[in-house]
Design an enzyme around this catalytic site. Structure first.
Site, PDB file in Angstrom:
ATOM      1  N   GLY A  16      29.853 110.169  94.115  1.00 36.28           N
ATOM      2  CA  GLY A  16      28.495 110.496  94.517  1.00 36.28           C
ATOM      3  C   GLY A  16      27.660 109.246  94.316  1.00 36.28           C
ATOM      4  O   GLY A  16      28.068 108.164  94.723  1.00 36.28           O
ATOM      5  N   GLU A  17      26.558 109.389  93.654  1.00 32.44           N
ATOM      6  CA  GLU A  17      25.706 108.239  93.346  1.00 32.44           C
ATOM      7  C   GLU A  17      25.562 108.208  91.831  1.00 32.44           C
ATOM      8  O   GLU A  17      25.013 109.143  91.250  1.00 32.44           O
ATOM      9  CB  GLU A  17      24.352 108.430  94.052  1.00 32.44           C
ATOM     10  CG  GLU A  17      23.542 107.182  94.182  1.00 32.44           C
ATOM     11  CD  GLU A  17      24.276 106.065  94.920  1.00 32.44           C
ATOM     12  OE1 GLU A  17      24.876 106.337  95.970  1.00 32.44           O
ATOM     13  OE2 GLU A  17      24.241 104.929  94.426  1.00 32.44           O
ATOM     14  N   CYS A  65      35.322 107.196  91.423  1.00 30.64           N
ATOM     15  CA  CYS A  65      34.275 106.419  92.085  1.00 30.64           C
ATOM     16  C   CYS A  65      33.002 106.392  91.230  1.00 30.64           C
ATOM     17  O   CYS A  65      33.015 105.786  90.163  1.00 30.64           O
ATOM     18  CB  CYS A  65      34.043 106.945  93.495  1.00 30.64           C
ATOM     19  SG  CYS A  65      33.268 105.694  94.543  1.00 30.64           S
ATOM     20  N   ARG A  85      29.343  98.042  90.459  1.00 34.25           N
ATOM     21  CA  ARG A  85      28.997  98.982  91.539  1.00 34.25           C
ATOM     22  C   ARG A  85      29.091  98.308  92.896  1.00 34.25           C
ATOM     23  O   ARG A  85      28.807  97.122  93.024  1.00 34.25           O
ATOM     24  CB  ARG A  85      27.567  99.492  91.375  1.00 34.25           C
ATOM     25  CG  ARG A  85      27.373 100.379  90.178  1.00 34.25           C
ATOM     26  CD  ARG A  85      25.961 100.932  90.148  1.00 34.25           C
ATOM     27  NE  ARG A  85      25.729 101.831  91.278  1.00 34.25           N
ATOM     28  CZ  ARG A  85      24.522 102.262  91.639  1.00 34.25           C
ATOM     29  NH1 ARG A  85      23.449 101.852  90.996  1.00 34.25           N
ATOM     30  NH2 ARG A  85      24.406 103.086  92.657  1.00 34.25           N
ATOM     31  N   ARG A 144      32.100 102.778  99.335  1.00 35.40           N
ATOM     32  CA  ARG A 144      31.130 102.027  98.508  1.00 35.40           C
ATOM     33  C   ARG A 144      31.592 102.011  97.045  1.00 35.40           C
ATOM     34  O   ARG A 144      30.853 102.327  96.108  1.00 35.40           O
ATOM     35  CB  ARG A 144      29.716 102.614  98.652  1.00 35.40           C
ATOM     36  CG  ARG A 144      29.129 102.355 100.037  1.00 35.40           C
ATOM     37  CD  ARG A 144      27.774 102.987 100.260  1.00 35.40           C
ATOM     38  NE  ARG A 144      27.849 104.435 100.229  1.00 35.40           N
ATOM     39  CZ  ARG A 144      27.396 105.194  99.240  1.00 35.40           C
ATOM     40  NH1 ARG A 144      26.806 104.648  98.190  1.00 35.40           N
ATOM     41  NH2 ARG A 144      27.518 106.492  99.304  1.00 35.40           N
ATOM     42  N   HIS A 158      38.881 107.782  96.063  1.00 38.35           N
ATOM     43  CA  HIS A 158      38.651 109.231  96.123  1.00 38.35           C
ATOM     44  C   HIS A 158      39.965 109.988  96.328  1.00 38.35           C
ATOM     45  O   HIS A 158      40.302 110.324  97.469  1.00 38.35           O
ATOM     46  CB  HIS A 158      37.700 109.557  97.281  1.00 38.35           C
ATOM     47  CG  HIS A 158      36.293 109.151  97.020  1.00 38.35           C
ATOM     48  ND1 HIS A 158      35.347 110.013  96.512  1.00 38.35           N
ATOM     49  CD2 HIS A 158      35.673 107.963  97.179  1.00 38.35           C
ATOM     50  CE1 HIS A 158      34.202 109.378  96.378  1.00 38.35           C
ATOM     51  NE2 HIS A 158      34.367 108.134  96.775  1.00 38.35           N
ATOM     52  N   GLU A 197      40.563 112.918  95.976  1.00 39.80           N
ATOM     53  CA  GLU A 197      40.318 114.286  96.472  1.00 39.80           C
ATOM     54  C   GLU A 197      40.165 114.323  97.990  1.00 39.80           C
ATOM     55  O   GLU A 197      40.083 115.404  98.570  1.00 39.80           O
ATOM     56  CB  GLU A 197      39.082 114.882  95.783  1.00 39.80           C
ATOM     57  CG  GLU A 197      37.721 114.415  96.296  1.00 39.80           C
ATOM     58  CD  GLU A 197      37.340 113.000  95.867  1.00 39.80           C
ATOM     59  OE1 GLU A 197      38.186 112.266  95.302  1.00 39.80           O
ATOM     60  OE2 GLU A 197      36.181 112.607  96.139  1.00 39.80           O
TER      61      GLU A 197
END
Ligand code: GLN
Length: 197
Positions: free
Chosen positions: A49-50, A81, A101, A131, A166, A168
């Protein structure tokens, strides 16, 4: 043994995809939004996510003490992530590592790669990077499980497993299966009354 209970932090990010894979692997997956949701879990996933939003959400929901208690009890945590960033030494400090990041830069925001990952078998794992961070530096207790262009992108320290990608978002469940194996042995240890880690 009854089903493993694995929580997925549902403050922000792609928690549903994790819950789906965990259920496929036989776990009882639940969403974690409050400190009570963390009670008696065998494992916890901190999804992508962020990272700044997730960190703020942890703070505003008052989740930090319960997250620390989970970690201190030796119950496994999987960070993916943004979840890797949240676990690093500049945030929750569950990993003796610093994450950079958006490390792959503007030209290479999102990409896929086949990675050799220690602990999941010989077949390469298709990894989706969005990202993504990489691990910029780490201490001796951090085991590097996979690298991409010489940068660590999957690591483990004790009961904490983290990936810059990721796992998932593909239908290969091996990375989550590794995490489930960690959660199984942590539960067996605690049922035998052994001390954490
Ligand atoms: N770029 C995000 C961050 O820095 C992480 C991206 C992701 O989780 N897919 O928090």
């Amino acid at each position: 043994m009854p089903e493993l209970r694995v929580g997925v932090l549902a403050v922000q990010g792609d928690f549903e995809a994790h819950a789906r894979i965990l259920r496929q692997l036989g776990a009882e997956a639940s969403e974690v939004r409050t400190p009570e949701d963390l009670e008696d879990l065998d494992g916890l996933v901190i999804p992508g996510g962020e990272s700044t939003t997730i960190v703020k959400g942890i703070e505003s929901a008052g989740l930090e003490p319960a997250l620390r208690a989970h970690h201190e009890a030796g119950r496994p945590i999987l960070g993916t992530c943004a979840g890797l960033i949240v676990c690093d030494s500049e945030h929750l400090g569950f990993l003796d590592a610093t994450a950079r990041r958006n490390a792959f830069g503007r030209q290479l925001q999102s990409f896929e790669a086949d990675l050799a990952v220690t602990g999941i078998g010989d077949e390469p794992l298709r990894a989706v990077f969005i990202r993504a961070p990489w691990v910029e530096s780490h201490g001796p207790e951090v085991e590097v499980l996979a690298t991409y262009e010489d940068h660590p992108v999957a690591v483990r320290q004790g009961a904490v497993l983290a990936a810059a990608f990721h796992p998932e978002l593909t239908d290969d469940p091996r990375f989550h299966a590794l995490f489930m194996a960690m959660a199984t042995s942590a539960r067996e240890r605690s049922e035998r009354g052994e001390v954490a880690r």
